[in-house]
Design an enzyme around this catalytic site. Structure first.
Site, PDB file in Angstrom:
ATOM      1  N   THR A 408      26.857  47.768  75.750  1.00 56.50           N
ATOM      2  CA  THR A 408      25.679  46.978  75.375  1.00 56.50           C
ATOM      3  C   THR A 408      25.505  45.839  76.387  1.00 56.50           C
ATOM      4  O   THR A 408      26.403  45.554  77.175  1.00 56.50           O
ATOM      5  CB  THR A 408      25.821  46.413  73.935  1.00 56.50           C
ATOM      6  OG1 THR A 408      26.146  47.484  73.058  1.00 56.50           O
ATOM      7  CG2 THR A 408      24.569  45.745  73.455  1.00 56.50           C
ATOM      8  N   THR A 426      21.052  48.350  74.159  1.00 62.20           N
ATOM      9  CA  THR A 426      22.258  49.156  74.270  1.00 62.20           C
ATOM     10  C   THR A 426      21.961  50.639  74.373  1.00 62.20           C
ATOM     11  O   THR A 426      20.862  51.088  74.016  1.00 62.20           O
ATOM     12  CB  THR A 426      23.156  48.918  73.040  1.00 62.20           C
ATOM     13  OG1 THR A 426      24.387  49.614  73.187  1.00 62.20           O
ATOM     14  CG2 THR A 426      22.473  49.388  71.769  1.00 62.20           C
ATOM     15  N   GLU A 428      25.059  52.239  73.448  1.00 61.17           N
ATOM     16  CA  GLU A 428      26.288  52.341  72.659  1.00 61.17           C
ATOM     17  C   GLU A 428      27.533  52.323  73.537  1.00 61.17           C
ATOM     18  O   GLU A 428      27.869  51.289  74.073  1.00 61.17           O
ATOM     19  CB  GLU A 428      26.268  53.564  71.750  1.00 61.17           C
ATOM     20  CG  GLU A 428      27.463  53.684  70.833  1.00 61.17           C
ATOM     21  CD  GLU A 428      27.737  52.445  69.966  1.00 61.17           C
ATOM     22  OE1 GLU A 428      28.821  52.367  69.384  1.00 61.17           O
ATOM     23  OE2 GLU A 428      26.894  51.568  69.880  1.00 61.17           O
ATOM     24  N   SER A 474      24.556  48.287  62.956  1.00 62.49           N
ATOM     25  CA  SER A 474      24.923  47.710  64.253  1.00 62.49           C
ATOM     26  C   SER A 474      25.583  46.357  64.036  1.00 62.49           C
ATOM     27  O   SER A 474      25.474  45.759  62.954  1.00 62.49           O
ATOM     28  CB  SER A 474      23.674  47.527  65.118  1.00 62.49           C
ATOM     29  OG  SER A 474      23.954  46.760  66.276  1.00 62.49           O
ATOM     30  N   GLY A 496      30.232  45.738  70.907  1.00 58.09           N
ATOM     31  CA  GLY A 496      30.417  46.463  69.663  1.00 58.09           C
ATOM     32  C   GLY A 496      30.674  45.527  68.504  1.00 58.09           C
ATOM     33  O   GLY A 496      30.010  44.501  68.346  1.00 58.09           O
TER      34      GLY A 496
END
EC number: 2.3.2.2
Length: 598
Positions: A408, A426, A428, A474, A496
């Site tokens: 991200t 992002t 991921e 998220s 994350g």
């Protein structure tokens, strides 16, 4: 709660044609990547990203009369060129915008969505979860991208410039190329085995069959063409040939003939792309020490979890705590907030999210009574009893944290009119699904692995199971803080699940611990997410903080790096202090329109 939706293509009429320009050939041989400056102070506006080329793209908008929204989208598009393993056209994100003319904070939920054919058991085979790594590198993990709709709506609703103008710096960067630095090379090297299994990815990012050398120039003319098409058509571009190519890639991943990797097909259709809806939601809001802290509501857990932790901390007076005690209660507040986050937060359009209760001062007091400044709560702790009126009631078993990618990217912008953007975007994992759409120049996301693959034995995890059209939970936490009704701080981070703890730590360090913003950004980071051990960066070990916290009972595990903050602060005299990472991810870049150190 306020909710507005926007269907793809509904705003496309505002997008004018872009004029194609010839690329300037890059100089051959090793070159030096652009210089990076982690701190800049001045007036007239600011841009902060992890990459100097992206920061410069945003600054080009400010210099030519654009506003913070124009600068944010220009920088984001440039990051799609230079940070393609962290964000891009095939991903999504969350956009938080302070509008100076109205004094309002807006949020755009541009999170990717699951295809209509995806059920709760999508990641199960024979009743068991498929291996996580196999889920990541697959068409099954690819969510319907939300970035194009986010860019379209932000520019149409709040921007000052035509999309063709805003995308031009990124188009030129893709055509002419950027200088590869060590961070880009190392990220490519870490993904080389995956990338090699997909011919379009290998051709673009493994020139000659190997990661590009530092100092070489990497071009992406296919992405330049994709951006031109977006500038002409807006997000409706996903309903044409580009969308058809995405679906073909997802449902029949183009794997190299000699690859031995099992790459599962995805479920996406062109109808899924056409049905995507961007959602404008009311921001989360908490009052912390007299500051108004605005964040991203569900489907992100960022605003709710940061907000709940701050509310818990509000029950303590920092003037009565030592520095070590401030750090201790912050870790404990994070632990409690994560216990609630892991059980209750999901897509609010599919599950009932008790956001009002989670962010109430009464509930914070109920949770805070578990914290002892002289000892540590044994983790994992249980979620709180949302129906309890007072006391320290807990309810049910803890839910395990799902696995979110550490990639991200985040950016912040501000302009001469007082508008501010905090934007986290992002694909991921670092490198996303590893699958590049042939001829289009961008990697597809693997966001659907942010879903919980199954309900735990205790029954926890149902809020974040896959479902048709559902957004996976998220941790992205773009944040804007107002003081006396005016912007004071804007910040966010990649990382994350550690995004939440990074934003929380920087806020507490700045507000309660007396650190300057550059000091708060540079400080060694800790991340407590309702686990037995606290993750800590190497620089934390051997410090007085480690000794004091260890004596209280905290256990630590070392991790190389946590987050990569981009932030800005309005100083008392009206100047902006723009702050990027000095070292993490190779260091970020901060620029202001009119530099002035005094």
């Amino acid at each position: 709660m306020k909710r507005r939706t926007y269907r793809l293509g509904a705003l496309a009429g505002a997008f004018a044609l872009v004029t194609t320009t010839m690329a300037t050939p890059a100089t051959a041989g090793p070159l030096s990547p652009p210089d990076r400056d982690p701190v800049a102070v001045g007036r007239g506006g600011a841009v902060v990203t992890v990459d100097p080329d992206a920061t410069s793209a945003g600054m080009e908008m400010l210099r030519s009369g654009g506003n913070a929204v124009d600068a944010a989208i220009a920088a984001a598009a440039a990051l799609g060129v230079t940070e393609p393993y962290s964000a891009g056209f095939g991903g999504g994100g969350y956009f938080v915008y302070y509008e100076a003319a109205t004094g309002r904070v807006h949020t755009l939920d541009g999170r990717e969505t699951a295809p209509a054919a995806m059920g709760e058991d999508a990641f199960l085979e024979d009743g068991a979860p498929i291996p996580f790594a196999e889920a990541v590198t697959s068409g099954l993990s690819v969510g319907v991208p939300g970035t194009p709709a986010t860019w379209e709506h932000a520019l149409d609703e709040w921007g000052r410039k035509r999309p063709a103008t805003v995308l031009r710096p990124a188009i030129e960067l893709a055509e002419e190329g950027f200088v590869v630095d060590e961070t880009f090379r190392s990220q490519t090297r870490d993904n080389a085995e995956r990338f090699a299994d997909f011919p379009a990815t290998a051709e673009l990012f493994l020139p000659g069959g190997a990661p590009p050398e530092v100092g070489t120039v990497l071009r992406n003319p296919d992405l330049a063409d994709t951006y031109r098409a977006f500038a002409r058509e807006g997000a409706a571009v996903l309903e044409g040939d580009i969308g058809a190519d995405i679906v073909a890639t997802v449902t029949d991943p183009p794997v190299a003939p000699d690859a031995t990797r099992e790459v599962r097909a995805g479920l996406m259709t062109t109808d899924d792309l056409a049905a995507y809806e961007l959602v404008e939601r009311a921001p989360t809001h908490v009052d912390y020490r007299g500051l108004d802290v605005y964040g991203m509501p569900p489907s992100s857990s960022g605003g709710s979890t940061v907000g709940e932790a701050l509310n818990i901390l509000s029950t303590f007076d920092p003037a009565e705590l030592s520095q070590e005690e401030i750090r201790h209660v912050t870790l404990e507040a994070s632990k409690l907030a994560y216990a609630d986050r892991n059980v209750h937060i999901g897509d609010p359009d599919h599950v009932d999210v008790p956001l009002e209760r989670l962010l109430s001062p009464e509930y914070a007091a109920q949770r805070a009574c578990h914290i002892d400044t002289a000892s540590v709560l044994a983790a994992p702790v249980a979620p709180g009893d949302l129906d309890a009126g007072a006391g320290c009631a807990e309810e049910g078993a803890p839910a395990a944290e799902n696995r979110e990618g550490p990639s991200t990217t985040h950016l912040v912008t501000a302009d001469r009119w007082g508008n501010v953007v905090s934007y986290t975007l992002t694909i991921e994992q670092t490198g996303g699904s590893a699958i590049t759409v042939p001829g289009r120049g961008f990697i597809l996301n693997n966001e659907l692995t942010d879903f919980d693959f199954q309900v735990s034995a205790s029954g926890a995890g149902a809020a974040n199971l896959p479902g048709p059209g559902k957004r996976p939970r998220s941790s992205m936490a773009p944040t804007i803080v107002l003081r006396d009704g005016e912007p004071w701080l804007a910040l966010g981070s990649p990382g994350g699940a550690t995004i939440i703890t990074t934003v929380l730590q920087v806020l507490v360090d700045r507000v309660d611990a007396g650190r300057s913003l550059p000091e708060a950004v540079a400080a060694p980071r800790l991340s407590q997410r309702n686990a037995e051990r606290v993750q800590a960066e190497p620089a934390f070990f051997g410090t007085p903080d480690e000794k004091a916290l260890s004596e209280l009972g905290h256990l630590f595990s070392q991790t190389a790096e946590i987050g990569a903050v981009a932030a800005l602060e309005y100083l008392p005299d009206g100047r902006i202090q723009a702050v990027a990472e000095p070292e993490r991810r190779g260091g970020g870049d901060a620029q202001v329109l009119r530099p002035s150190w005094r």
